[in-house]
Write an enzyme that holds these catalytic residues in place. Sequence first.
Site, short mmCIF file in Angstrom:
data_model
loop_
_atom_site.label_atom_id
_atom_site.label_comp_id
_atom_site.label_asym_id
_atom_site.label_seq_id
_atom_site.Cartn_x
_atom_site.Cartn_y
_atom_site.Cartn_z
N VAL A 1 -28.85 -20.66 9.88
CA VAL A 1 -28.55 -21.34 8.57
C VAL A 1 -27.42 -20.60 7.83
CG1 VAL A 1 -29.31 -21.71 6.10
CG2 VAL A 1 -31.06 -21.77 8.15
N PRO B 1 -31.77 -11.75 10.50
CA PRO B 1 -30.94 -11.33 9.42
C PRO B 1 -31.02 -12.38 8.00
CG PRO B 1 -29.58 -12.68 10.95
CD PRO B 1 -31.06 -12.44 11.49
N ASP C 1 -32.63 -17.64 7.33
CA ASP C 1 -32.22 -16.92 8.49
C ASP C 1 -30.71 -17.14 8.68
OD1 ASP C 1 -31.82 -15.93 11.03
OD2 ASP C 1 -33.92 -16.54 11.81
N HIS C 2 -30.08 -16.12 8.85
CA HIS C 2 -28.66 -16.43 8.79
C HIS C 2 -28.06 -16.86 10.36
CE1 HIS C 2 -25.02 -17.10 6.95
NE2 HIS C 2 -24.52 -15.80 6.42
N ARG C 3 -29.09 -16.64 11.45
CA ARG C 3 -28.66 -16.87 12.48
C ARG C 3 -28.43 -18.37 12.65
NH1 ARG C 3 -33.38 -14.16 15.88
NH2 ARG C 3 -34.48 -15.29 14.26
#
Length: 470
Positions: free
Chosen positions: A444, A264, A440-442
């Site tokens: 960060v 994401p 990467d929003h998983r």
Amino acid sequence: MTTMTEASVREFKMPDVGEGLTEAEILKWYVQPGDTVTDGQVVCEVETAKAAVELPIPYDGVVHALHFPEGTTVDVGTSIIAVAVAGGAAPEAPAAQPQAEPAQPQAASAQPQDEAKPEGRQPVLVGYGVATSSTKRRPRKGPEVTVPAPAQAIQAELNGHGGAVTEKSRPLAKPPVRKLAKDLGVDLAVIIPSGPDGIITREDVHAAAAPQAAEPVPAAAPAAAPVAAAPAAAYDAARETRVPVKGVRKATAQAMIGSAFTAPHVTEFVTVDVTRTMKLVEELKQDKDMQGLRVNPLLLIAKALLVAIKRNPDINAAWDEANQEIVLKHYVNLGIAAATPRGLIVPNIKDAHDKTLPQLAEALGELVATAREGKTSPAAMQGGTVTITNVGVFGVDTGTPILNPGESAILAVGAIKLQPWVHKGKVKPRQVTTLALSFDHRLVDGELGSKVLADVAAVLEQPKRLITWA
């Protein structure tokens, strides 16, 4: 008439570089049937999904046959050239270069001989030294499957599916991955696993689903069939050119699809006054310690990013889907996106965090020169942790970059332009650029990503922070 015994002919197979590659295209042959070759002599140039590489032959002899013409994509492990080794009788007339189809029986017949007499060192795309192993690496269709005939295997690869592969066991995949495959309508049996021990990952499922989504759905009514065939009939070679997707372009497309639909992405932007940085660049060009080195804004931007990573080390990480872990990396292999005639590549500077400014400048110069010459090795593009893409060289302000697979962040640098800017309470012309950081929003969060981007901007605005923060 002198004949050549079967034992006197050695079959040289497309080597395995050990970087996860499964095929390569033969770009150019440097030898022809009848030519004498020596151990270590380059016989051809091939293009893998990562780079163009020259292949050396590992023994002395006379070229007996070339199994594939230039421009052919060949699977790793397939025989590409036959050589009459020293001690065997030479043929009266060298064999003509056959097409890909007749070459397959020769490759198949030579395989038992090669397996019966393994040698201590086997050729790889970048040299020698890989020990012979009885274990088959990178099962192409999952564990314990019956491999189809070579000609059928090549055709199956070209078609993007497993062809006539016969299953002997259930494909290995975790329950969430099986559910994802079911939801997307993907058959696990035809997926090439990329995970450890032949385990199918979420990325494998998404990659398999992407081509299916692009295929037209057959019409329910027979009357609609002619309409589906109309685009193919309307193709005009005089007005359109169709270019096969292969090599670096194919690898890039697969990597970007896998990244865009797996991680994401979040992208944040900041516009910053880099006037002081540009002044420092000019000063460094006159510094005796930097003489002969490539000094430009990218050098200081790279150093600024390294300082920001040191202050926020959690940004330098990777998501391990198979083991459901976040891998924190205590080293920085800094990737630099480079546009080449063969397509986009991202070589990286190993252990960039340990380099001084002159060392970093030297590494950047070598990286750019090697990429322009098309000589970047596959190893140079492996193991990156964070990437910089300089879209400003094309005159654009910024972009929303897609993560390089396996990385958590990528910094896009826009064009540096003279713009009106409020400086010390007055509007003055200043050199300004826009930075964009995708992450990467998983793994960060917005706070971490914002801190990293703000730190990079702060260093470029006040480059003295390279000293105070480092």
